[in-house]
Design a protein around this motif. Structure first.
Motif, PDB file in Angstrom:
ATOM      1  N   UNK A 144      26.885  56.132  21.462  1.00 49.64           N
ATOM      2  CA  UNK A 144      27.661  57.197  20.303  1.00 49.64           C
ATOM      3  C   UNK A 144      27.016  57.072  19.167  1.00 49.64           C
ATOM      4  N   UNK A 145      26.633  58.443  18.406  1.00 49.47           N
ATOM      5  CA  UNK A 145      25.962  58.222  17.101  1.00 49.47           C
ATOM      6  C   UNK A 145      26.816  59.196  16.323  1.00 49.47           C
ATOM      7  N   UNK A 146      26.641  59.029  14.890  1.00 44.35           N
ATOM      8  CA  UNK A 146      27.224  60.062  13.756  1.00 44.35           C
ATOM      9  C   UNK A 146      26.514  61.005  13.617  1.00 44.35           C
ATOM     10  N   UNK A 147      26.843  62.311  12.962  1.00 42.32           N
ATOM     11  CA  UNK A 147      26.163  63.190  12.416  1.00 42.32           C
ATOM     12  C   UNK A 147      25.782  64.289  13.582  1.00 42.32           C
ATOM     13  N   UNK A 148      24.521  64.666  13.584  1.00 48.64           N
ATOM     14  CA  UNK A 148      24.185  65.877  14.493  1.00 48.64           C
ATOM     15  C   UNK A 148      23.103  65.415  15.415  1.00 48.64           C
ATOM     16  N   UNK A 149      22.942  66.064  16.223  1.00 46.45           N
ATOM     17  CA  UNK A 149      21.767  65.936  17.084  1.00 46.45           C
ATOM     18  C   UNK A 149      20.871  67.039  17.041  1.00 46.45           C
TER      19      UNK A 149
END
Ligand SMILES: [Zn+2]
Length: 438
Positions: A144-149
């Motif tokens: 899981x990562x925050x922000x955008x891809x």
């Protein structure tokens, strides 16, 4: 930032710092047992971390572009919120090309005829951005990562990169929890957060303009693990130091950020940056560190003697630096100009003598990482090197990492003695000061 700084590809672009909680464990066994007991008593509740990702509206100049996956042909995406995808060339407009509901099971991202395909839908431009809706979290390859891809095609290699566009404070939460045990002293965590914020913004400013990303997620820069590295302690540290960075005076009188390097265990004295990386900043001059010895595990502070065959050492050097072939055969290796401290020293420069009478030199830190790129065996240049038959022996080793800037174990040692983050940072980065940039 001054443009006169000479940095090589072997300096801040390649500075592995091996990060492992294991080296810190011995002194904390009791504390860990207490923490485990508390976790059991509290019903093993998950640590509280902010669900919502902060700073999604912060000025674009502060967003961090983290290279998550490099030169890949496929990856998987899972979204636990609704989301949009755009390949609009003017990506700042944020006008979605397509909007989707959440997807419970991972979908594939791959190249189809040179175009990015997400779950079977093909996008026409070389850049595609996935925008999660609140809480602005996505899952790439199970993490899981925050922000955008952002997905970016390299038409020549027939592959693509996956880049996390993340607001700075959310980025730091994923760094500090990966770089330092979160049960360490709050003031050590805060000092680390400020150093990591400074380092990231410096790398972004210095190198980000010339590429599609700012910083790697590995110890080549600083370790970033996204949401899984977060904890209440880490978010407290991030929030309590919001926007704070280190600056130092430039020759023209202005104050600028600098590469606030840090390393795991300095071994008793931090190193002048010019000796390790060839770049020079006033706060990176090297200071005595009596603090890490009592924090680091003894067999990490004093690393065991190691021997490498001469053929192996020469082979590694030629592999890393093919231009050394101009020496003919490398017939001798000599350490010169070490940094001498009271009872120990750090190698700074290695002279290589060739069979044709020519010689060449390497910084000792580059020499170390050429021989052992992981740095797990040859932990530091704070050691002695001698030839024993057809082997090179590295002995009297101390510390772990390049030794420049803040000593992570030392920061913990200082915090335990009651020093606050500001005092820790002004000790390891003399003549620096802290300012807020947002
Ligand atoms: Zn130290």
């Amino acid at each position: 930032m001054s443009t006169t700084i000479q940095l090589t590809a072997n300096s801040i672009e390649n500075v592995p710092r091996i990060v492992s909680d294991k080296k810190y464990i011995h002194i904390y066994n009791g504390k860990i047992a207490i923490l485990l007991l508390l976790a059991i008593l509290s019903g093993c509740k998950r640590q509280q971390v902010p669900i919502q990702t902060p700073q999604m509206d912060i000025d674009p100049q502060f967003w961090v572009r983290v290279l998550l996956l490099d030169d890949i042909e496929t990856c998987t995406l899972k979204m636990e919120s609704s989301f949009s995808i755009t390949d609009d060339p003017n990506l700042q407009t944020q006008l979605p090309t397509a909007h989707f509901d959440k997807i419970e099971t991972p979908i594939g991202i791959r190249l189809v005829n040179g175009q990015i395909s997400i779950g079977g839908r093909v996008f026409m431009n070389e850049e595609v951005i996935v925008y999660p809706d609140e809480p602005y979290i996505f899952n790439l390859n199970g993490q899981y990562y925050r922000g955008k891809l952002k997905l970016f095609i390299d038409p020549e290699s027939g592959s693509f990169d996956a880049i996390n566009l993340v607001p700075p404070e959310a980025y730091l939460a994923g760094v500090v929890g990966a770089e330092m045990p979160t049960y360490w002293e709050p003031e050590a965590l805060k000092a680390h957060t400020i150093a990591a914020r400074t380092y990231c913004l410096y790398i972004k400013k210095r190198f980000g303009e010339n590429r599609n990303w700012d910083i790697r997620k590995t110890a080549a820069h600083q370790v970033y693990r996204g949401v899984r590295a977060e904890s209440t302690e880490v978010w407290n540290s991030v929030n309590q130091t919001r926007g704070q960075v280190l600056v130092c005076k430039q020759t023209e009188g202005t104050e600028e950020i600098f590469p606030a390097y840090y390393s795991s265990i300095c071994g008793g004295h931090t190193e002048n940056s010019i000796n390790a990386f060839g770049d020079s900043f006033e706060p990176l001059i090297g200071v005595p560190c009596p603090y890490c010895k009592n924090v680091a595990k003894p067999n990490m502070f004093f690393w065991p003697m190691i021997e490498f065959d001469n053929a192996y050492v020469v082979g590694r050097l030629l592999k890393r630096y093919p231009n050394l072939k101009h020496l003919g055969k490398i017939i001798n290796i000599e350490a010169v100009a070490p940094s001498n401290y009271e009872n120990f020293s750090r190698l700074t420069k290695i002279i290589l003598l060739g069979s044709n009478g020519k010689s060449d030199s390497l910084r000792a830190e580059d020499f170390r990482l050429a021989i052992d790129p992981t740095g797990r065996k040859l932990q530091s240049t704070m050691c002695q090197i001698v030839k024993r038959g057809d082997k090179w022996r590295f002995s009297s080793g101390r510390g772990w990492g390049h030794g420049v800037g803040m000593c992570q174990c030392g920061a913990q040692g200082m915090a335990r003695k009651g020093k606050n983050a500001k005092q820790i940072l002004s000790y390891y980065y003399p003549d620096s000061s802290i300012i807020s940039i947002y």
